[in-house]
Design an enzyme around this catalytic site. Structure first.
Site, PDB file in Angstrom:
ATOM      1  N   GLN A 121       0.917  -1.265   0.124  1.00  0.00           N
ATOM      2  CA  GLN A 121       0.025  -0.048  -0.008  1.00  0.00           C
ATOM      3  C   GLN A 121       0.880   1.204  -0.052  1.00  0.00           C
ATOM      4  OE1 GLN A 121      -2.194   1.445   3.621  1.00  0.00           O
ATOM      5  NE2 GLN A 121      -4.034   0.948   2.505  1.00  0.00           N
ATOM      6  N   GLY A 122       0.745   2.096  -1.112  1.00  0.00           N
ATOM      7  CA  GLY A 122       1.421   3.289  -0.909  1.00  0.00           C
ATOM      8  C   GLY A 122       0.452   4.457  -0.800  1.00  0.00           C
ATOM      9  N   SER A 124       0.156   6.629   2.676  1.00  0.00           N
ATOM     10  CA  SER A 124       1.027   7.642   3.438  1.00  0.00           C
ATOM     11  C   SER A 124       2.337   8.219   2.927  1.00  0.00           C
ATOM     12  CB  SER A 124       1.431   7.030   4.941  1.00  0.00           C
ATOM     13  OG  SER A 124       0.218   6.673   5.479  1.00  0.00           O
ATOM     14  N   SER A 156       4.306  -1.546   4.176  1.00  0.00           N
ATOM     15  CA  SER A 156       4.408  -3.084   4.393  1.00  0.00           C
ATOM     16  C   SER A 156       4.677  -3.776   3.325  1.00  0.00           C
ATOM     17  CB  SER A 156       3.302  -3.669   5.134  1.00  0.00           C
ATOM     18  OG  SER A 156       3.055  -2.752   6.429  1.00  0.00           O
ATOM     19  N   GLU A 242     -10.978  -1.825   6.175  1.00  0.00           N
ATOM     20  CA  GLU A 242      -9.840  -2.227   7.081  1.00  0.00           C
ATOM     21  C   GLU A 242     -10.278  -2.057   8.583  1.00  0.00           C
ATOM     22  OE1 GLU A 242      -5.468  -0.367   7.927  1.00  0.00           O
ATOM     23  OE2 GLU A 242      -6.942   0.786   6.824  1.00  0.00           O
TER      24      GLU A 242
END
Lengths: 381, 308
Positions: A121-122, A124, A156, A242
């Protein structure tokens, strides 16, 4: 108010239990935390086993109650958690399923379910954490590709991912374009030239996530999910997933740890300390109630057609604090030297628990959400 | 599994709320607190707000609630009750806690079917719980040994209390149903103080904006809601399962939600929260009383520790 499961649900539970009892003993040893390729292979291998047994899409296809039973039983049996499949199964996958075209669903969903492809996941950025809409990674259109430049953080599984669900700014903020507009959701292949991944070491000593630098990375326009500049809305779909049933397995695990703490305390004589014993009793009440709160949230999600509600924020606020309290008590059970020994799993878990009030929306942001969206208090500046 | 309230349960809750709002609204509450308190109401406050003549039960209200089935909720219909389960009783008691209706409801509900007239609201019953006896002088029937009970100057202006003599045999354990019903009242009170805090935070302006726009205040309210919802899950689950350990957990979490909720509500109200005139203190004081009547906290914690 009915806490009994239907015959169908109990049948699902029994079938799953039977399958787990057969499948788990054939599983190899869990790779050490630093072995990223090994972890990827272990996690995707398990996902493939689930897929072959018909449990591959339980996170999307099944009802919330069935998913609850699945997460409860797999944790009880000691099965691997989603691990490297987390973003694919719980973020990017559900987003593509909800917002992608037929061709996109065809291309990306089955490889996730089969454990063939891993996503990261990109979202932040160094300057866009709680205030995600402040993100500045730029994507400039050049024919049928976007040229992307910027940096992402807390990514992550970046080292071993095939794809990245990436949020970019396609329209600079201006008088006409408010912050939440101008953001676009892209699926970026991680082997594209111009991507540099640098692992970040956490305070627990492990490298659980990474920084990612993007330097003129070319992403095909066909990899865009949703409309250009509509990525904020597309993203909100992901975030609500989420906060749904993401912590079910962990609450089951915390209740098991609580039992282990009591057993350890009885063995060492710490149990004679009434203050400590009663604190363990309070934690039993706490995690028992958190389990019931999950059941209530799941009941509400089920009635709402599977969409998790804001109850997830209420749960996360209490759970993240309870988890930290659990491992603070674990330190007291271990006693002085044990509490300072990172060779002790509980001491390591105590360190890891510190991320819970920050990751996936800090407690402060969650309280804003609860106060504004549930209680209707005015938005502040 | 469907842990939500059924349509019938929602109707029961709403109906009870409406009945209590009509019959024991804010005016009635304030009249009960101030009207009977000799020399205290409105003016100077006695020590902590002592009960003057406030130790009287409103018999007409009591009979009306009896006629509405409040005391015979769990009694089979054949015995003159309503024939509902613990889950429904919990919903009704949540409303009683919310409205701060005074009287020994818990003891009277437990006596329904055993003490003549209790189910119909004609007989007011009390009993000792955890070394304390609420409403001893006003009750028609006392179940349990209260020999040598001494009146104390109750902190709650609407709950007169006696204490059992020290050194007497250890008080009998509080019945599980009593603990659960007190926890349900705590839950109702916690929900009410949350509403009061949110309403005040929306209306009260300082620095040119509602104080609820400030995160320091907003986050207090958010934490109140979190405690209410955790307590609600625990209380409802204990009502459905009837499990004694879950009941102990429900007590701990509901006490926390009610006591801390009332304190946070008081804080949000600022100076007004410290006055006799605001209702906040009534919730806090009753929550303290219920937390004692529903059994000793340490016992509940020990019971839960023993399950590990």
């Amino acid at each position: 108010m009915d806490l009994a499961y239907t015959d169908e649900e109990e049948e699902f539970r029994a079938r799953l239990r039977k399958w787990l009892a057969r499948a788990l003993p054939t599983l190899g040893p869990k790779p050490p935390p630093g072995d990223w390729p090994g972890r990827r292979a272990y996690d995707t291998g398990w996902q493939r086993r689930l897929y072959d047994a018909g449990y591959g899409d339980v996170h999307w296809g099944a009802s919330p109650t069935t998913r609850l039973i699945f997460l409860e039983e797999t944790e009880r049996a000691g099965a691997p958690y989603v691990g490297a499949n987390f973003v694919g199964l719980l973020h990017a996958g559900p987003t593509i399923a909800a917002e992608g075209t037929a061709a996109q669903r065809e291309r990306w969903l089955t490889p996730v379910l089969r454990g063939d492809e891993v996503w990261c996941q990109g979202f932040s950025e160094p300057g866009a954490g709680s205030d995600l809409a402040a993100l500045r990674t730029r994507a400039v259109r050049d024919g049928d590709t976007y040229v992307v430049s910027g940096s992402k953080i807390w990514t992550s599984h970046a080292e071993v991912a095939d794809w990245c669900e990436l949020l970019v700014r396609t329209e600079p903020v201006s008088a006409e374009v408010p912050r939440h507009r101008g953001i676009t959701w892209l699926a970026m292949p991680m082997d594209t030239p111009g991507i540099t991944v640098r692992p970040l070491r956490t305070l627990a000593g492990s490298t659980e996530f990474a920084e990612m630098f993007l330097d003129d990375v070319r992403v095909p326009v066909g990899n865009r999910v949703g409309e250009e500049n509509d990525g904020w809305r597309v993203t909100m779909v992901t975030l609500s997933f989420e906060r749904g049933t993401a912590f079910v397995g962990e609450v089951v695990a915390c209740r098991r740890v609580l039992g282990e703490l009591a057993a350890h305390a009885r063995g060492t004589g710490r149990w004679d300390d009434a203050v400590l014993r009663r604190e363990l009793g309070c934690l039993a009440a706490e995690f028992g109630a958190l389990w019931r709160l999950i059941q209530r949230n799941v009941s509400e999600a089920q009635a709402a057609g599977g969409v998790p509600g804001v109850g997830g924020s209420v749960f996360k606020l209490r759970y993240s604090h309870a988890r930290q309290r659990l491992y603070d008590v674990a330190a007291r059970v271990l006693g002085g030297a044990g509490a300072l020994d990172v060779g002790q799993q509980w001491t390591l878990d105590r360190l890891s628990s510190l991320s819970y009030t920050i990751a996936a929306g800090t407690s402060q942001i969650q309280r804003d959400i609860v106060a504004e969206r549930i209680l209707g208090l005015p938005r502040g500046k | 599994m469907d842990f939500r309230l059924s349509a019938e349960q929602r109707a029961l809750r709403d109906g009870t709320r409406k009945l209590l709002e009509g019959r024991f609204g804010r005016q009635a509450l304030r009249a009960a607190v101030d009207g009977d308190v000799g020399g205290v109401g409105g003016g100077g406050v006695g020590r902590g707000g002592r009960v003057g003549g406030g130790g009287c039960i409103d018999r007409a209200l009591w009979r009306e609630l009896g006629a509405a089935g409040l005391f015979g909720l769990c009694l089979p219909e054949a015995e003159g009750g309503v024939g509902l389960g613990l889950a429904e009783a919990v919903l009704v008691f949540e409303e009683c806690g919310r409205a701060l209706v005074p009287g020994p409801f818990v003891a009277t509900v437990l006596a329904a079917g055993e003490v003549p007239g209790a189910a119909r609201g004609e007989t007011v019953v009390t009993a000792p719980f955890g070394g304390l006896v609420p409403w001893l002088d006003a009750a028609d029937v006392v179940r349990g040994d209260v020999a040598g009970a001494v009146a104390l100057d109750s902190v709650d202006p609407l709950t007169p209390l006696h204490r059992l003599p020290a050194g007497a045999s250890a008080p009998a354990p509080v019945p599980r149903t009593a603990t659960l019903l007190y926890a349900a009242e705590q839950l109702g009170s916690a929900g009410r103080t949350l509403e009061m805090a949110v309403q005040h935070a929306r209306e009260r302006e300082q620095f040119g904006r509602p104080i609820g726009a400030f995160q320091a205040v907003k986050h207090l309210c958010a934490q109140m809601l979190v405690r209410v919802e955790v307590a609600r899950a625990a209380v409802y689950a204990a009502a459905v399962t009837g499990d004694p350990d879950e009941t102990a957990a429900a007590k701990l979490l509901a006490d926390e939600a009610a006591v801390q909720g009332a304190r946070d509500c008081l804080q949000v109200h600022g100076g007004m929260g410290f006055t006799w005139e605001a209702d906040v203190h009534l919730h806090l004081k009753r929550a303290w009383v219920r937390a004692e009547l529903s059994g000793e906290r340490g016992e509940a914690e020990e019971r839960l520790a023993a399950t590990l």
